[in-house]
Scaffold this motif. Sequence first.
Motif, PDB file in Angstrom:
ATOM      1  N   VAL A  92     137.137 -29.482  24.617  1.00 54.44           N
ATOM      2  CA  VAL A  92     137.937 -28.640  25.376  1.00 54.44           C
ATOM      3  C   VAL A  92     138.776 -29.782  25.560  1.00 54.44           C
ATOM      4  O   VAL A  92     138.785 -31.345  25.764  1.00 54.44           O
ATOM      5  CB  VAL A  92     137.486 -28.304  26.727  1.00 54.44           C
ATOM      6  N   VAL A  93     140.095 -29.175  25.259  1.00 57.17           N
ATOM      7  CA  VAL A  93     141.366 -30.560  25.070  1.00 57.17           C
ATOM      8  C   VAL A  93     141.960 -29.856  26.169  1.00 57.17           C
ATOM      9  O   VAL A  93     142.421 -28.202  26.078  1.00 57.17           O
ATOM     10  CB  VAL A  93     142.022 -30.508  23.453  1.00 57.17           C
ATOM     11  N   GLU A  94     142.706 -30.392  26.371  1.00 52.11           N
ATOM     12  CA  GLU A  94     143.896 -29.526  27.537  1.00 52.11           C
ATOM     13  C   GLU A  94     145.330 -30.958  27.283  1.00 52.11           C
ATOM     14  O   GLU A  94     144.858 -32.206  27.557  1.00 52.11           O
ATOM     15  CB  GLU A  94     143.594 -30.512  29.341  1.00 52.11           C
ATOM     16  N   GLN A  95     146.256 -29.846  27.466  1.00 48.53           N
ATOM     17  CA  GLN A  95     147.295 -30.655  27.079  1.00 48.53           C
ATOM     18  C   GLN A  95     148.272 -29.756  27.586  1.00 48.53           C
ATOM     19  O   GLN A  95     148.355 -28.463  27.178  1.00 48.53           O
ATOM     20  CB  GLN A  95     148.445 -31.157  25.719  1.00 48.53           C
ATOM     21  N   GLY A  96     149.435 -30.317  28.585  1.00 48.25           N
ATOM     22  CA  GLY A  96     150.305 -29.303  28.765  1.00 48.25           C
ATOM     23  C   GLY A  96     150.364 -28.513  30.087  1.00 48.25           C
ATOM     24  O   GLY A  96     151.313 -27.233  29.761  1.00 48.25           O
ATOM     25  N   GLY A  97     148.537 -28.794  30.170  1.00 49.41           N
ATOM     26  CA  GLY A  97     148.505 -27.527  30.677  1.00 49.41           C
ATOM     27  C   GLY A  97     147.996 -26.038  30.158  1.00 49.41           C
ATOM     28  O   GLY A  97     147.088 -25.191  30.153  1.00 49.41           O
ATOM     29  N   VAL A  98     147.852 -26.383  28.697  1.00 49.79           N
ATOM     30  CA  VAL A  98     146.922 -25.851  27.888  1.00 49.79           C
ATOM     31  C   VAL A  98     145.825 -25.913  28.091  1.00 49.79           C
ATOM     32  O   VAL A  98     145.704 -27.268  27.186  1.00 49.79           O
ATOM     33  CB  VAL A  98     147.673 -25.466  26.354  1.00 49.79           C
ATOM     34  N   LYS A  99     144.681 -25.208  27.370  1.00 49.17           N
ATOM     35  CA  LYS A  99     142.992 -25.768  27.489  1.00 49.17           C
ATOM     36  C   LYS A  99     142.931 -25.166  25.489  1.00 49.17           C
ATOM     37  O   LYS A  99     143.513 -23.544  25.650  1.00 49.17           O
ATOM     38  CB  LYS A  99     142.134 -25.135  28.297  1.00 49.17           C
ATOM     39  N   LEU A 100     142.372 -26.176  25.152  1.00 48.54           N
ATOM     40  CA  LEU A 100     142.064 -25.399  24.179  1.00 48.54           C
ATOM     41  C   LEU A 100     140.949 -25.508  23.500  1.00 48.54           C
ATOM     42  O   LEU A 100     140.021 -26.433  23.627  1.00 48.54           O
ATOM     43  CB  LEU A 100     142.618 -27.090  22.533  1.00 48.54           C
ATOM     44  N   PHE A 101     139.711 -24.695  22.720  1.00 49.08           N
ATOM     45  CA  PHE A 101     138.160 -24.471  23.027  1.00 49.08           C
ATOM     46  C   PHE A 101     138.354 -24.689  21.631  1.00 49.08           C
ATOM     47  O   PHE A 101     138.611 -24.203  20.915  1.00 49.08           O
ATOM     48  CB  PHE A 101     138.105 -23.332  23.139  1.00 49.08           C
ATOM     49  N   VAL A 102     137.029 -25.417  21.234  1.00 51.06           N
ATOM     50  CA  VAL A 102     136.579 -25.924  19.371  1.00 51.06           C
ATOM     51  C   VAL A 102     135.320 -25.888  19.546  1.00 51.06           C
ATOM     52  O   VAL A 102     134.790 -27.041  19.999  1.00 51.06           O
ATOM     53  CB  VAL A 102     137.468 -27.191  19.265  1.00 51.06           C
ATOM     54  N   ASP A 103     134.869 -24.818  18.716  1.00 47.58           N
ATOM     55  CA  ASP A 103     132.881 -24.910  18.627  1.00 47.58           C
ATOM     56  C   ASP A 103     132.781 -26.272  17.776  1.00 47.58           C
ATOM     57  O   ASP A 103     133.490 -26.959  16.649  1.00 47.58           O
ATOM     58  CB  ASP A 103     133.129 -23.986  18.116  1.00 47.58           C
ATOM     59  N   PRO A 104     131.888 -27.067  17.845  1.00 46.57           N
ATOM     60  CA  PRO A 104     131.829 -28.700  17.506  1.00 46.57           C
ATOM     61  C   PRO A 104     131.786 -28.405  15.440  1.00 46.57           C
ATOM     62  O   PRO A 104     132.239 -29.087  14.651  1.00 46.57           O
ATOM     63  CB  PRO A 104     129.788 -28.763  17.355  1.00 46.57           C
ATOM     64  N   ILE A 105     131.026 -27.423  14.806  1.00 45.78           N
ATOM     65  CA  ILE A 105     131.277 -26.892  13.499  1.00 45.78           C
ATOM     66  C   ILE A 105     132.926 -27.009  13.364  1.00 45.78           C
ATOM     67  O   ILE A 105     133.348 -27.998  11.959  1.00 45.78           O
ATOM     68  CB  ILE A 105     131.005 -25.610  13.124  1.00 45.78           C
ATOM     69  N   SER A 106     134.320 -26.396  14.026  1.00 45.20           N
ATOM     70  CA  SER A 106     135.106 -26.140  13.829  1.00 45.20           C
ATOM     71  C   SER A 106     136.051 -27.518  14.043  1.00 45.20           C
ATOM     72  O   SER A 106     137.062 -27.900  12.986  1.00 45.20           O
ATOM     73  CB  SER A 106     135.903 -25.013  14.485  1.00 45.20           C
ATOM     74  N   HIS A 107     135.115 -27.987  15.242  1.00 43.95           N
ATOM     75  CA  HIS A 107     136.678 -29.294  14.954  1.00 43.95           C
ATOM     76  C   HIS A 107     136.011 -30.007  13.588  1.00 43.95           C
ATOM     77  O   HIS A 107     137.135 -31.310  13.516  1.00 43.95           O
ATOM     78  CB  HIS A 107     135.363 -30.518  16.317  1.00 43.95           C
ATOM     79  N   GLN A 108     135.199 -29.972  13.199  1.00 41.19           N
ATOM     80  CA  GLN A 108     134.945 -32.134  11.735  1.00 41.19           C
ATOM     81  C   GLN A 108     135.938 -30.921  11.046  1.00 41.19           C
ATOM     82  O   GLN A 108     136.656 -32.098  10.139  1.00 41.19           O
ATOM     83  CB  GLN A 108     133.786 -31.283  11.247  1.00 41.19           C
ATOM     84  N   TYR A 109     136.412 -29.803  10.813  1.00 43.34           N
ATOM     85  CA  TYR A 109     137.615 -29.678   9.842  1.00 43.34           C
ATOM     86  C   TYR A 109     138.626 -29.682  10.942  1.00 43.34           C
ATOM     87  O   TYR A 109     140.095 -30.213   9.796  1.00 43.34           O
ATOM     88  CB  TYR A 109     137.630 -28.150   9.271  1.00 43.34           C
ATOM     89  N   VAL A 110     139.258 -30.004  11.362  1.00 47.06           N
ATOM     90  CA  VAL A 110     140.755 -30.063  12.740  1.00 47.06           C
ATOM     91  C   VAL A 110     141.220 -30.779  13.813  1.00 47.06           C
ATOM     92  O   VAL A 110     141.403 -30.940  13.809  1.00 47.06           O
ATOM     93  CB  VAL A 110     140.780 -28.534  13.548  1.00 47.06           C
ATOM     94  N   HIS A 111     139.777 -31.910  13.470  1.00 43.54           N
ATOM     95  CA  HIS A 111     140.595 -33.302  14.437  1.00 43.54           C
ATOM     96  C   HIS A 111     140.864 -33.930  14.005  1.00 43.54           C
ATOM     97  O   HIS A 111     141.301 -33.870  12.744  1.00 43.54           O
ATOM     98  CB  HIS A 111     138.647 -34.034  13.934  1.00 43.54           C
ATOM     99  N   GLY A 112     141.913 -34.054  14.823  1.00 48.62           N
ATOM    100  CA  GLY A 112     143.514 -34.819  14.660  1.00 48.62           C
ATOM    101  C   GLY A 112     144.312 -34.117  14.083  1.00 48.62           C
ATOM    102  O   GLY A 112     146.087 -34.549  13.672  1.00 48.62           O
TER     103      GLY A 112
END
Length: 133
Positions: free
Chosen positions: A80-100
């Motif tokens: 879970v990443v929060e920025q500007g009052g918006v939460k982003l949810f990313v599953d661990p498998i997808s995270h490896q492809y979208v990190h950064g």
Amino acid sequence: MDNLDQETQIQSNDTPQEAAPPSDGPALSLSDLAVEKVKETMLNEGMAEGGLRISVVGGGCSGFQYSLGLDAAAREDDIVVEQGGVKLFVDPISHQYVHGTMLDYVNGLHGAGFKFVNPNATRTCGCGSSFAV
């Protein structure tokens, strides 16, 4: 899970770069305009809580596609990443492809939509909706 506006285009960058290890830098980030568009979409959907789910699924002409949707809450194993009052949810498998990756929102001659600037993508398709790593 509700889907974002079906007419929204999803694009990725077309500049191949070396993939960053998942431990370096921010997991994900949003541009100021993307924050506002997500808030606007959540308001239009009547969602006071929850956030934007970002995932990667197999498909498209380059191998992977981004998937965006609204979700009422994070799942147990989500990053879970929060920025500007918006939460982003990313599953661990997808995270490896979208990190950064930075999620932006663009208005252009070909329409408006979310744009993924993904440093892990080595190639994208012509329409910008799929990528390879």
